[in-house]
Design an enzyme around this catalytic site. Structure first.
Site, short mmCIF file in Angstrom:
data_model
loop_
_atom_site.label_atom_id
_atom_site.label_comp_id
_atom_site.label_asym_id
_atom_site.label_seq_id
_atom_site.Cartn_x
_atom_site.Cartn_y
_atom_site.Cartn_z
N HIS A 1 -10.70 -5.56 -5.94
CA HIS A 1 -9.70 -4.80 -6.70
C HIS A 1 -9.02 -3.75 -5.80
O HIS A 1 -7.80 -3.70 -5.69
CB HIS A 1 -10.40 -4.12 -7.89
N GLU A 2 -9.84 -2.96 -5.15
CA GLU A 2 -9.27 -1.88 -4.33
C GLU A 2 -8.51 -2.44 -3.14
O GLU A 2 -7.51 -1.86 -2.70
CB GLU A 2 -10.38 -0.91 -3.87
N HIS B 1 -4.99 -3.02 -4.13
CA HIS B 1 -4.18 -1.79 -4.02
C HIS B 1 -3.81 -1.55 -2.55
O HIS B 1 -2.69 -1.16 -2.23
CB HIS B 1 -4.96 -0.58 -4.53
N HIS C 1 -1.00 -3.64 -1.39
CA HIS C 1 0.27 -3.15 -1.95
C HIS C 1 0.84 -2.04 -1.06
O HIS C 1 2.06 -1.91 -0.90
CB HIS C 1 0.02 -2.61 -3.37
#
Ligand SMILES: [Zn+2]
Length: 250
Positions: free
Chosen positions: A36-37, A40, A43
């Protein structure tokens, strides 16, 4: 707050501390948190924008969790799973039977998780749609909650809202006002994106660079829904994908 600080904060809070002299073994929750991280992080890392305030994760709250939630889907793709899920002493991949049992348990209790999330989401929205002259007093708050959940068919003692009014702290002062829905909405976007990868081959480099070019690199420099459509070819997100991803046969 810049992304790297947030990532470090989040991982530090979720990773169990390794005992002295022992290997660092992490749970499935911690594995998906890492993926998940890293979503980020991508991104931010792949951002190709001129202005910091419009770059990377500086996007709307109901879009910012899409790359990260989408990236979680890679954790359970068999080729990737085999790459990291190895025995800490022998280096052997997880035995097939154990892998199958593990991956098939991912959606355990997903109906409960969805129910408590929806109840909290609708409760948040009910409070924030009240005209100022209709806001209940503190004494009436519990009754308002019961009525609001009843109206949307989510008054169920066995699946209470994830946050009840009296401790739903982040929707009052924490910036989520009427925005708790964003977790589910962003999941709809994420499963639609994941479906494109599944259709074209999850490890297909051309699809990865297309996603980077049309979405990840662009930050907040265009209409976010148009970015979604440009990559997926879909005019609108398809919410049925969310139920399928959570294991419902629809
Ligand atoms: Zn996140």
């Amino acid at each position: 707050m810049g992304y790297p600080n947030y990532a470090a904060y989040s991982l530090e809070r979720t990773m169990a501390k390794t005992p002295e002299g022992k290997p660092s073994l992490i749970t499935w929750d911690e594995v998906t948190t890492l993926f998940h991280e890293f979503g980020h992080a991508l991104h931010g890392i792949l951002s190709d924008c001129n202005y910091e305030r419009l770059s990377g994760t500086s996007v709307a709250r109901d879009f910012v969790e899409m790359p990260s939630q989408f990236n979680e889907s890679f954790a359970s793709i068999p080729e990737i799973f085999d790459h990291y899920a190895k025995h800490c002493e022998t280096g052997q991949p997880m035995p097939a039977e154990l892998k199958e049992r593990m991956l098939s348990s991912i959606n355990f209790q997903s109906a409960y998780a969805l129910g408590e999330n929806l109840a909290a989401t609708c409760l948040d929205m009910a409070w924030h749609m009240l005209p100022s002259d209709k806001v209940p007093t503190a004494d009436q708050a519990a009754d308002f909650e019961t009525e609001a959940l009843g109206q949307v068919g989510l008054l169920n003692n066995q699946i209470p809202p994830r946050y009840s009014t009296s401790y739903f702290n982040h929707v009052w002062g924490g910036g989520y006002a009427a925005g708790y829905y964003s977790y589910l909405w962003t999941e709809v976007l994420a499963v639609n994106i994941a479906q494109v990868f599944a259709d074209r081959g999850a490890l297909d480099p051309a699809t990865g660079s297309d996603f980077s070019q049309k979405v990840l690199s662009r930050g907040n420099t265009g209409d976010l829904m148009q970015m979604f459509s440009a990559f997926t070819g879909m005019a609108q997100p398809d919410a049925s994908g969310l139920l399928k991803a959570r294991g419902y046969n629809i």
